[in-house]
Design an enzyme around this catalytic site. Structure first.
Site: not given
Lengths: 86, 257
Positions: B187-188, B100
């Site tokens: 993410a988020g 990643k």
């Protein structure tokens, strides 16, 4: 007993036997080889090389492994360069 | 998710929820939360081994690499050189070519440096890595990442750890329509409805860490996320009705008095 030389392991000075290999160092530190990556003077070593690669005075060894980390992590990820794992 | 696997670069992933392993109280909680999430992909960071205190346990004592796909990341890297170094160390420490890739541009937002990301991705693809890049919600950058050989793209929903949810569903939708490789929203995410929304938009998977690890009850939230990703995926495949401004009666008028 061979004379001692000084190397750096993960940033800290450490004395090892003058004829020690990377494999010897890992055994002394009780580190399982199958879960770590080893960098010797910025060269990443293959696990098969651990017992062949001899250490010399002033060598810089980095031993790394996997720790908890996420969707890019701020807990460890804010610093630049290498940071100590908790 | 039964019988609905995700395939990336010939590798089959059973779960469409991927999880990070950071920020948990301890390894026991990490293990329980990941089990509850049903995820088969777990991201990990690569860091120095603690050589002064060898009594400390190892994450992999709790997460069997035979059971989970271990996905090393390059978290904390702010330039191409560091990202390449960590990616190579991650491959050396593990068993696969999966990485990643993160090249961060700013410490406050943790937004990606997309120019550096594309450059690093290009080099790592040539070295045989399966590069899964953490990027922003820019469709053009996503396409460039595919052009340099990334077999999937991981756009953010919102800043890392922010819990703001899907900030720009329209850009994400454009990415999903334009880009012909799997899209993993990364993410988020703040709560289960965010994960469901991402999947309803057409994401192939969702990757999260803080939303689970930071919840009051991480194990319960992990389970909630499992169902949210599943529900969102089913709804996407089922095909939602179009939005209309006015009502459409569900009951027939025929037969009324």
């Amino acid at each position: 007993m061979a004379a001692a030389i000084q190397i750096h392991v993960n940033g800290d000075p450490r004395d090892v036997r003058a004829d020690a290999t990377v494999g010897d160092l890992l055994r002394e530190l009780a580190i399982k080889t199958e879960r770590v990556a080893v960098e010797l003077n910025l060269e990443i070593l293959d696990r098969k090389e651990f017992d062949q690669r001899s250490l010399t005075q002033g060598d810089r060894v980095e031993i790394l492994s996997f720790i908890g980390g996420g969707a890019p992590l701020d807990m460890y990820g804010r610093g630049r360069g290498f940071v100590h794992a908790e | 998710m039964q019988n609905d696997p995700l395939t990336i670069a010939g590798r089959v992933f059973a779960s469409r929820l991927w999880v990070g392993t950071g920020k948990y109280k301890d390894f026991a909680e990490t293990k329980k939360a990941i089990e509850a999430s049903g995820a088969d992909v777990v991201t990990v960071a690569v860091r120095r081994v603690n050589i002064t205190d060898r009594s400390k346990e190892n994450l992999l004592d709790y997460l069997d690499p035979k059971k989970y796909i271990i996905l090393p990341n390059t978290a904390g890297c702010y330039n191409v050189e560091d990202a390449l170094r960590y990616a190579r160390l991650g491959r050396a420490a593990g068993v696969s070519d999966l990485i990643k890739l993160e090249v961060l541009g700013d410490e406050r937002t943790l937004f990606p440096d997309t120019a550096g990301l594309i450059e690093a991705a290009k080099i790592l693809v040539k070295e045989g890595f399966i590069v899964l890049p953490y990027t922003n919600d820019d469709p053009i950058v996503a396409q460039k990442l595919v052009d340099v050989g990334c077999p999937a793209v991981m756009p953010l929903a919102a800043p890392i750890g922010s819990g703001l949810g899907i900030r720009n569903p329209y850009n994400l939708k454009i990415i999903m329509e334009m880009i012909k490789v799997p899209i993993i929203v990364d993410a988020g995410v703040g709560t289960a409805s965010d994960a469901a929304f991402a999947m309803e938009l057409g994401a192939d998977a969702v990757l999260m860490n803080t939303a689970i690890a930071g919840a009051k009850d991480p194990i319960a939230m992990a389970e909630a996320m499992k169902y949210a990703v599943y529900a969102g995926r089913l709804a996407y495949k089922a095909g939602r009705i179009p939005r209309k401004l006015y009502a459409t009666a569900s009951s027939p008028i025929e037969g009324m008095l």
